[in-house]
Write a protein that holds these residues in place. Sequence first.
Motif, PDB file in Angstrom:
ATOM      1  N   LEU A 128       0.820  -1.208   0.000  1.00 47.96           N
ATOM      2  CA  LEU A 128       0.000   0.000   0.000  1.00 47.96           C
ATOM      3  C   LEU A 128       0.855   1.260   0.000  1.00 47.96           C
ATOM      4  CD1 LEU A 128      -2.827  -0.876   2.554  1.00 47.96           C
ATOM      5  CD2 LEU A 128      -3.056  -0.616   0.102  1.00 47.96           C
ATOM      6  N   LEU A 129       1.922   1.248   0.802  1.00 47.53           N
ATOM      7  CA  LEU A 129       2.740   2.449   0.958  1.00 47.53           C
ATOM      8  C   LEU A 129       3.468   2.830  -0.323  1.00 47.53           C
ATOM      9  CD1 LEU A 129       4.185   1.837   4.521  1.00 47.53           C
ATOM     10  CD2 LEU A 129       2.518   3.555   3.832  1.00 47.53           C
ATOM     11  N   ARG A 130       3.624   1.879  -1.222  1.00 51.50           N
ATOM     12  CA  ARG A 130       4.268   2.182  -2.501  1.00 51.50           C
ATOM     13  C   ARG A 130       3.495   3.254  -3.268  1.00 51.50           C
ATOM     14  NH1 ARG A 130       3.932  -2.527  -4.481  1.00 51.50           N
ATOM     15  NH2 ARG A 130       2.327  -2.151  -6.028  1.00 51.50           N
ATOM     16  N   LEU A 131       2.201   3.336  -3.003  1.00 52.51           N
ATOM     17  CA  LEU A 131       1.354   4.288  -3.720  1.00 52.51           C
ATOM     18  C   LEU A 131       0.947   5.479  -2.847  1.00 52.51           C
ATOM     19  CD1 LEU A 131      -0.880   1.662  -5.529  1.00 52.51           C
ATOM     20  CD2 LEU A 131       0.753   3.195  -6.605  1.00 52.51           C
ATOM     21  N   VAL A 132       1.573   5.596  -1.688  1.00 55.08           N
ATOM     22  CA  VAL A 132       1.313   6.733  -0.801  1.00 55.08           C
ATOM     23  C   VAL A 132       2.500   7.674  -0.877  1.00 55.08           C
ATOM     24  CG1 VAL A 132       0.919   7.447   1.595  1.00 55.08           C
ATOM     25  CG2 VAL A 132      -0.123   5.349   0.740  1.00 55.08           C
ATOM     26  N   VAL A 133       2.283   8.872  -1.389  1.00 56.91           N
ATOM     27  CA  VAL A 133       3.387   9.810  -1.594  1.00 56.91           C
ATOM     28  C   VAL A 133       3.133  11.102  -0.814  1.00 56.91           C
ATOM     29  CG1 VAL A 133       3.949   8.898  -3.867  1.00 56.91           C
ATOM     30  CG2 VAL A 133       2.335  10.786  -3.681  1.00 56.91           C
ATOM     31  N   GLU A 134       4.221  11.732  -0.362  1.00 48.34           N
ATOM     32  CA  GLU A 134       4.103  12.985   0.374  1.00 48.34           C
ATOM     33  C   GLU A 134       3.411  14.045  -0.466  1.00 48.34           C
ATOM     34  OE1 GLU A 134       7.289  15.947   2.454  1.00 48.34           O
ATOM     35  OE2 GLU A 134       7.481  13.798   2.880  1.00 48.34           O
ATOM     36  N   LYS A 135       2.454  14.723   0.135  1.00 51.07           N
ATOM     37  CA  LYS A 135       1.614  15.746  -0.492  1.00 51.07           C
ATOM     38  C   LYS A 135       0.590  15.159  -1.460  1.00 51.07           C
ATOM     39  CE  LYS A 135       3.976  18.657   1.836  1.00 51.07           C
ATOM     40  NZ  LYS A 135       3.456  19.010   3.178  1.00 51.07           N
ATOM     41  N   SER A 144     -11.013  12.075   2.775  1.00 50.09           N
ATOM     42  CA  SER A 144      -9.977  12.574   1.872  1.00 50.09           C
ATOM     43  C   SER A 144      -8.968  13.385   2.675  1.00 50.09           C
ATOM     44  CB  SER A 144     -10.601  13.460   0.783  1.00 50.09           C
ATOM     45  OG  SER A 144      -9.582  14.037  -0.029  1.00 50.09           O
ATOM     46  N   LEU A 145      -7.717  12.902   2.708  1.00 52.38           N
ATOM     47  CA  LEU A 145      -6.661  13.560   3.476  1.00 52.38           C
ATOM     48  C   LEU A 145      -5.397  13.701   2.643  1.00 52.38           C
ATOM     49  CD1 LEU A 145      -7.118  11.637   6.854  1.00 52.38           C
ATOM     50  CD2 LEU A 145      -7.831  13.984   6.370  1.00 52.38           C
ATOM     51  N   THR A 146      -4.571  14.672   3.015  1.00 49.37           N
ATOM     52  CA  THR A 146      -3.294  14.895   2.344  1.00 49.37           C
ATOM     53  C   THR A 146      -2.187  14.248   3.159  1.00 49.37           C
ATOM     54  OG1 THR A 146      -4.037  16.996   1.423  1.00 49.37           O
ATOM     55  CG2 THR A 146      -1.671  16.628   1.505  1.00 49.37           C
ATOM     56  N   VAL A 147      -1.349  13.479   2.487  1.00 46.21           N
ATOM     57  CA  VAL A 147      -0.220  12.823   3.149  1.00 46.21           C
ATOM     58  C   VAL A 147       0.827  13.880   3.487  1.00 46.21           C
ATOM     59  CG1 VAL A 147       1.591  11.078   2.933  1.00 46.21           C
ATOM     60  CG2 VAL A 147      -0.660  10.702   1.872  1.00 46.21           C
ATOM     61  N   ALA A 148       1.168  13.994   4.760  1.00 45.15           N
ATOM     62  CA  ALA A 148       2.134  15.008   5.188  1.00 45.15           C
ATOM     63  C   ALA A 148       3.554  14.450   5.258  1.00 45.15           C
ATOM     64  CB  ALA A 148       1.734  15.570   6.551  1.00 45.15           C
ATOM     65  N   ARG A 149       3.686  13.221   5.718  1.00 42.65           N
ATOM     66  CA  ARG A 149       5.012  12.601   5.853  1.00 42.65           C
ATOM     67  C   ARG A 149       4.899  11.121   5.547  1.00 42.65           C
ATOM     68  NH1 ARG A 149       6.080  15.143  11.850  1.00 42.65           N
ATOM     69  NH2 ARG A 149       6.263  17.348  11.252  1.00 42.65           N
ATOM     70  N   THR A 150       6.006  10.538   5.118  1.00 42.23           N
ATOM     71  CA  THR A 150       6.035   9.097   4.853  1.00 42.23           C
ATOM     72  C   THR A 150       7.312   8.489   5.429  1.00 42.23           C
ATOM     73  OG1 THR A 150       7.114   9.392   2.700  1.00 42.23           O
ATOM     74  CG2 THR A 150       4.711   9.297   2.709  1.00 42.23           C
ATOM     75  N   GLY A 151       7.240   7.199   5.755  1.00 44.60           N
ATOM     76  CA  GLY A 151       8.397   6.451   6.221  1.00 44.60           C
ATOM     77  C   GLY A 151       8.404   5.082   5.577  1.00 44.60           C
ATOM     78  N   ASN A 152       9.256   4.203   6.066  1.00 44.74           N
ATOM     79  CA  ASN A 152       9.372   2.873   5.461  1.00 44.74           C
ATOM     80  C   ASN A 152       8.100   2.054   5.606  1.00 44.74           C
ATOM     81  OD1 ASN A 152      12.026   3.292   4.638  1.00 44.74           O
ATOM     82  ND2 ASN A 152      12.872   2.562   6.581  1.00 44.74           N
ATOM     83  N   ASP A 153       7.448   2.164   6.754  1.00 40.56           N
ATOM     84  CA  ASP A 153       6.236   1.374   6.964  1.00 40.56           C
ATOM     85  C   ASP A 153       5.112   2.210   7.562  1.00 40.56           C
ATOM     86  OD1 ASP A 153       7.259   1.758   9.487  1.00 40.56           O
ATOM     87  OD2 ASP A 153       7.019  -0.323  10.145  1.00 40.56           O
TER      88      ASP A 153
END
Length: 215
Positions: A128-135, A144-153
Amino acid sequence: MFTGIIEETGRIKKIQKGRHSAVISIQAETVLEGTKVGDSIAVNGVCLTVTGLENGMFHADVMHETLSRSALRNLVPGSRVNLERAMAADGRFGGHIVAGHVDGTGNIVRIENDDNAVWYTIQAEEELLRLVVEKGSVAVDGISLTVARTGNDWFSVSVIPHTSRETALRGKKPGDMVNLETDIIGKYIEKLIRGSTAKKPESAITEEFLLRCGF
């Protein structure tokens, strides 16, 4: 299609469980206005079909696949759920494209207050995280939310007071499971890129084959 802008929170009144499926009954008000049997309502981000209507309540079937891939399986009578009717053709597009087809689930690992905002950190599988990108955009329990930060998991979203107050997020705590739907545009792009880079099957027409055939 939905927008991820929650219209109201409803309450689970009854759950009739089958062997691998369920029928849920949800108490609501706003989403029942103009709704008829056969219409779609997103329940915590899962697109469900209205199969019955009563005074102040609607019923929906939840299939085996939906229960196994979403957090709906954890609902109990009394649970609060986010509700949104399918987008009207003449409506405003306030969020992002939400199909109501949940990709999987994540778990809230941390909730932090930051002045007037609340940060939610959600742990999820790499797939799933492969398709979750910052902003980029993500739907968390249909919001509906905006991704603010991402990490490995993990990834984090910063939620404004209105969103926290008007959705079922306000009742969440660390350890709770949430439904996740990644950006549909990102999924199509990834599919196209994967297809273009896939190894082409080798042709049976080789130089040796041509010489053998007299060419």
